[in-house]
Motif scaffolding. Structure first.
Motif, PDB file in Angstrom:
ATOM      1  N   ALA A 109      -5.622  27.246  -5.583  1.00 11.52           N
ATOM      2  CA  ALA A 109      -5.147  25.856  -5.586  1.00 11.52           C
ATOM      3  C   ALA A 109      -4.206  25.602  -4.410  1.00 11.52           C
ATOM      4  CB  ALA A 109      -4.442  25.543  -6.910  1.00 11.52           C
ATOM      5  N   CYS A 110      -3.305  26.557  -4.143  1.00 16.20           N
ATOM      6  CA  CYS A 110      -2.390  26.407  -2.995  1.00 16.20           C
ATOM      7  C   CYS A 110      -3.173  26.355  -1.687  1.00 16.20           C
ATOM      8  CB  CYS A 110      -1.393  27.553  -2.951  1.00 16.20           C
ATOM      9  SG  CYS A 110      -0.166  27.496  -4.259  1.00 16.20           S
ATOM     10  N   SER A 111      -4.163  27.211  -1.571  1.00 11.57           N
ATOM     11  CA  SER A 111      -4.998  27.228  -0.373  1.00 11.57           C
ATOM     12  C   SER A 111      -5.744  25.907  -0.215  1.00 11.57           C
ATOM     13  CB  SER A 111      -5.992  28.388  -0.467  1.00 11.57           C
ATOM     14  OG  SER A 111      -6.890  28.362   0.604  1.00 11.57           O
ATOM     15  N   HIS A 112      -6.267  25.402  -1.315  1.00 11.34           N
ATOM     16  CA  HIS A 112      -6.995  24.128  -1.289  1.00 11.34           C
ATOM     17  C   HIS A 112      -6.076  22.985  -0.848  1.00 11.34           C
ATOM     18  CE1 HIS A 112     -10.018  21.206  -2.409  1.00 11.34           C
ATOM     19  NE2 HIS A 112      -9.090  20.552  -3.090  1.00 11.34           N
ATOM     20  N   ILE A 113      -4.865  22.947  -1.392  1.00 19.47           N
ATOM     21  CA  ILE A 113      -3.900  21.899  -1.017  1.00 19.47           C
ATOM     22  C   ILE A 113      -3.553  22.002   0.467  1.00 19.47           C
ATOM     23  CG2 ILE A 113      -1.518  21.110  -1.319  1.00 19.47           C
ATOM     24  CD1 ILE A 113      -1.845  21.922  -4.300  1.00 19.47           C
ATOM     25  N   SER A 114      -3.262  23.205   0.916  1.00 18.79           N
ATOM     26  CA  SER A 114      -2.898  23.398   2.321  1.00 18.79           C
ATOM     27  C   SER A 114      -4.025  22.959   3.247  1.00 18.79           C
ATOM     28  CB  SER A 114      -2.559  24.867   2.557  1.00 18.79           C
ATOM     29  OG  SER A 114      -2.276  25.102   3.913  1.00 18.79           O
ATOM     30  N   ASP A 132       0.815  -1.198   0.000  1.00 15.09           N
ATOM     31  CA  ASP A 132       0.000   0.000   0.000  1.00 15.09           C
ATOM     32  C   ASP A 132       0.853   1.253   0.000  1.00 15.09           C
ATOM     33  OD1 ASP A 132      -2.278  -1.525   0.124  1.00 15.09           O
ATOM     34  OD2 ASP A 132      -2.378  -1.498   2.304  1.00 15.09           O
ATOM     35  N   LEU A 133       0.270   2.300  -0.539  1.00 14.37           N
ATOM     36  CA  LEU A 133       0.909   3.609  -0.426  1.00 14.37           C
ATOM     37  C   LEU A 133       0.853   4.026   1.028  1.00 14.37           C
ATOM     38  CD1 LEU A 133      -0.510   5.719  -3.379  1.00 14.37           C
ATOM     39  CD2 LEU A 133       1.852   5.115  -2.974  1.00 14.37           C
ATOM     40  N   THR A 134       1.923   4.561   1.514  1.00 17.84           N
ATOM     41  CA  THR A 134       1.920   5.029   2.891  1.00 17.84           C
ATOM     42  C   THR A 134       2.469   6.440   2.945  1.00 17.84           C
ATOM     43  OG1 THR A 134       4.114   4.130   3.300  1.00 17.84           O
ATOM     44  CG2 THR A 134       2.248   2.726   3.866  1.00 17.84           C
ATOM     45  N   THR A 135       2.048   7.157   3.928  1.00 13.64           N
ATOM     46  CA  THR A 135       2.564   8.489   4.179  1.00 13.64           C
ATOM     47  C   THR A 135       2.509   8.735   5.672  1.00 13.64           C
ATOM     48  OG1 THR A 135       2.422  10.802   3.564  1.00 13.64           O
ATOM     49  CG2 THR A 135       0.348   9.649   3.888  1.00 13.64           C
ATOM     50  N   SER A 136       3.343   9.605   6.123  1.00 17.43           N
ATOM     51  CA  SER A 136       3.343   9.923   7.546  1.00 17.43           C
ATOM     52  C   SER A 136       2.753  11.310   7.742  1.00 17.43           C
ATOM     53  CB  SER A 136       4.775   9.873   8.097  1.00 17.43           C
ATOM     54  OG  SER A 136       5.547  10.900   7.499  1.00 17.43           O
ATOM     55  N   GLU A 137       2.448  11.617   8.991  1.00 13.79           N
ATOM     56  CA  GLU A 137       1.910  12.935   9.292  1.00 13.79           C
ATOM     57  C   GLU A 137       2.912  14.021   8.937  1.00 13.79           C
ATOM     58  OE1 GLU A 137      -0.080  13.691  13.000  1.00 13.79           O
ATOM     59  OE2 GLU A 137      -0.615  11.584  13.173  1.00 13.79           O
ATOM     60  N   SER A 138       4.188  13.728   9.091  1.00 12.74           N
ATOM     61  CA  SER A 138       5.204  14.740   8.766  1.00 12.74           C
ATOM     62  C   SER A 138       5.217  15.027   7.263  1.00 12.74           C
ATOM     63  CB  SER A 138       6.588  14.304   9.250  1.00 12.74           C
ATOM     64  OG  SER A 138       6.998  13.132   8.602  1.00 12.74           O
ATOM     65  N   ASP A 139       4.982  13.990   6.435  1.00 13.42           N
ATOM     66  CA  ASP A 139       4.903  14.207   4.989  1.00 13.42           C
ATOM     67  C   ASP A 139       3.734  15.124   4.643  1.00 13.42           C
ATOM     68  OD1 ASP A 139       7.055  12.502   4.560  1.00 13.42           O
ATOM     69  OD2 ASP A 139       5.777  10.756   4.197  1.00 13.42           O
ATOM     70  N   LEU A 140       2.583  14.834   5.225  1.00 16.47           N
ATOM     71  CA  LEU A 140       1.407  15.662   4.964  1.00 16.47           C
ATOM     72  C   LEU A 140       1.614  17.082   5.468  1.00 16.47           C
ATOM     73  CD1 LEU A 140      -1.437  13.154   5.928  1.00 16.47           C
ATOM     74  CD2 LEU A 140      -0.614  13.743   3.646  1.00 16.47           C
ATOM     75  N   ALA A 141       2.244  17.211   6.618  1.00 20.80           N
ATOM     76  CA  ALA A 141       2.487  18.538   7.185  1.00 20.80           C
ATOM     77  C   ALA A 141       3.433  19.342   6.288  1.00 20.80           C
ATOM     78  CB  ALA A 141       3.071  18.411   8.585  1.00 20.80           C
ATOM     79  N   ARG A 146      -4.274  19.579   5.899  1.00 16.24           N
ATOM     80  CA  ARG A 146      -4.627  19.734   7.305  1.00 16.24           C
ATOM     81  C   ARG A 146      -5.810  18.827   7.658  1.00 16.24           C
ATOM     82  NH1 ARG A 146      -5.520  25.237   7.461  1.00 16.24           N
ATOM     83  NH2 ARG A 146      -3.404  25.611   6.807  1.00 16.24           N
ATOM     84  N   VAL A 147      -6.826  18.844   6.808  1.00 18.45           N
ATOM     85  CA  VAL A 147      -8.022  18.025   7.054  1.00 18.45           C
ATOM     86  C   VAL A 147      -7.686  16.545   6.944  1.00 18.45           C
ATOM     87  CG1 VAL A 147     -10.286  17.420   6.099  1.00 18.45           C
ATOM     88  CG2 VAL A 147      -9.655  19.813   6.372  1.00 18.45           C
ATOM     89  N   THR A 148      -6.894  16.182   5.929  1.00 16.92           N
ATOM     90  CA  THR A 148      -6.516  14.782   5.743  1.00 16.92           C
ATOM     91  C   THR A 148      -5.762  14.257   6.957  1.00 16.92           C
ATOM     92  OG1 THR A 148      -6.407  15.053   3.355  1.00 16.92           O
ATOM     93  CG2 THR A 148      -5.217  13.193   4.273  1.00 16.92           C
ATOM     94  N   LYS A 149      -4.830  15.056   7.447  1.00 18.10           N
ATOM     95  CA  LYS A 149      -4.055  14.652   8.622  1.00 18.10           C
ATOM     96  C   LYS A 149      -4.984  14.421   9.811  1.00 18.10           C
ATOM     97  CE  LYS A 149      -1.339  17.640  10.767  1.00 18.10           C
ATOM     98  NZ  LYS A 149      -0.212  18.520  11.101  1.00 18.10           N
ATOM     99  N   ILE A 169       3.844  19.028   3.002  1.00 15.87           N
ATOM    100  CA  ILE A 169       3.118  19.419   1.792  1.00 15.87           C
ATOM    101  C   ILE A 169       2.214  20.609   2.092  1.00 15.87           C
ATOM    102  CG2 ILE A 169       1.353  18.692   0.127  1.00 15.87           C
ATOM    103  CD1 ILE A 169       2.526  15.835   0.422  1.00 15.87           C
ATOM    104  N   GLY A 170       1.457  20.509   3.173  1.00 14.94           N
ATOM    105  CA  GLY A 170       0.562  21.600   3.556  1.00 14.94           C
ATOM    106  C   GLY A 170       1.314  22.882   3.867  1.00 14.94           C
ATOM    107  N   SER A 171       2.431  22.758   4.556  1.00 15.31           N
ATOM    108  CA  SER A 171       3.241  23.928   4.911  1.00 15.31           C
ATOM    109  C   SER A 171       3.821  24.600   3.672  1.00 15.31           C
ATOM    110  CB  SER A 171       4.362  23.506   5.863  1.00 15.31           C
ATOM    111  OG  SER A 171       5.210  24.585   6.135  1.00 15.31           O
ATOM    112  N   ASN A 172       4.332  23.801   2.752  1.00  9.95           N
ATOM    113  CA  ASN A 172       4.891  24.367   1.519  1.00  9.95           C
ATOM    114  C   ASN A 172       3.816  25.042   0.672  1.00  9.95           C
ATOM    115  OD1 ASN A 172       7.553  23.683   2.053  1.00  9.95           O
ATOM    116  ND2 ASN A 172       7.379  21.691   1.065  1.00  9.95           N
ATOM    117  N   ALA A 173       2.641  24.444   0.626  1.00  5.98           N
ATOM    118  CA  ALA A 173       1.536  25.069  -0.124  1.00  5.98           C
ATOM    119  C   ALA A 173       1.145  26.393   0.522  1.00  5.98           C
ATOM    120  CB  ALA A 173       0.337  24.121  -0.183  1.00  5.98           C
TER     121      ALA A 173
END
Length: 168
Positions: free
Chosen positions: A107-112, A39-48, A116-119, A50-54
């Motif tokens: 788009a950047c706002s939506h990604i960010s 399975d694809l996996t990601t950690s909270e730090s990865d999501l954070a 946050r919501v996904t995490k 991406i959101g931070s950069n967006a």
């Protein structure tokens, strides 16, 4: 359409599919990927990240990219008043720049926001699943602990009276 005709069409379709590229299977040995499957996996730090950069890009676009808008619009108006048709073209470009900049910022706002919501959702799901599994483990361990010898009848139910045995 007869059944035989249907079967023939299915066989032909399966033959055509096997000749084409297959995307729904693991690549042959030596092909693609890092060598691990699953399975694809990601950690909270990865999501954070991406959101931070967006979010950072969203802010930089506001601070740095919109600088050209007002000066371009002013230059376009000056050119128009002086009778240059180039002013209309520049005004069009400045308007499109602002529209595209707004779309990109959205788009950047939506990604960010999505990160946050996904995490948060996955964190809540993880807590729920952990709770469910730990309660199942607790319940399961209760079946392994025996108080008495297996097979003995519980004395609380007692023996059936002779007249109750006859009724059965």
């Amino acid at each position: 359409m007869a059944w035989d005709e249907w079967e023939q069409l299915k066989t032909q379709a399966a033959g055509r599919e096997s000749e084409q590229m297959q995307l729904n299977r693991v690549p042959d040995e030596g092909g693609g990927g890092g060598g691990s499957y699953g399975d694809l996996t990601t950690s909270e730090s990865d999501l954070a990240k991406i959101g931070s950069n967006a979010f950072k890009l969203f802010n930089r676009l506001y601070d740095e990219a919109r600088v050209a808008g007002p000066s371009s619009s002013k230059a376009a108006e000056d050119l128009k008043t002086q009778g240059f048709e180039l002013g209309g073209g520049l005004a069009h470009v400045a308007k499109r720049w602002d529209e595209q900049l707004g779309s990109l910022r959205d788009a950047c706002s939506h990604i960010s926001n999505h990160m946050r919501v996904t995490k948060k959702i996955h964190k809540n799901d993880e807590h729920y699943i952990t709770g469910q599994l730990s309660s199942i483990a607790t319940l399961d361990s209760g079946f392994d602990e025996r108080v008495g010898q297996p097979g003995e009848k519980n004395p609380i139910y007692g023996e059936k009276k002779k007249d109750e045995k006859d009724k059965d």
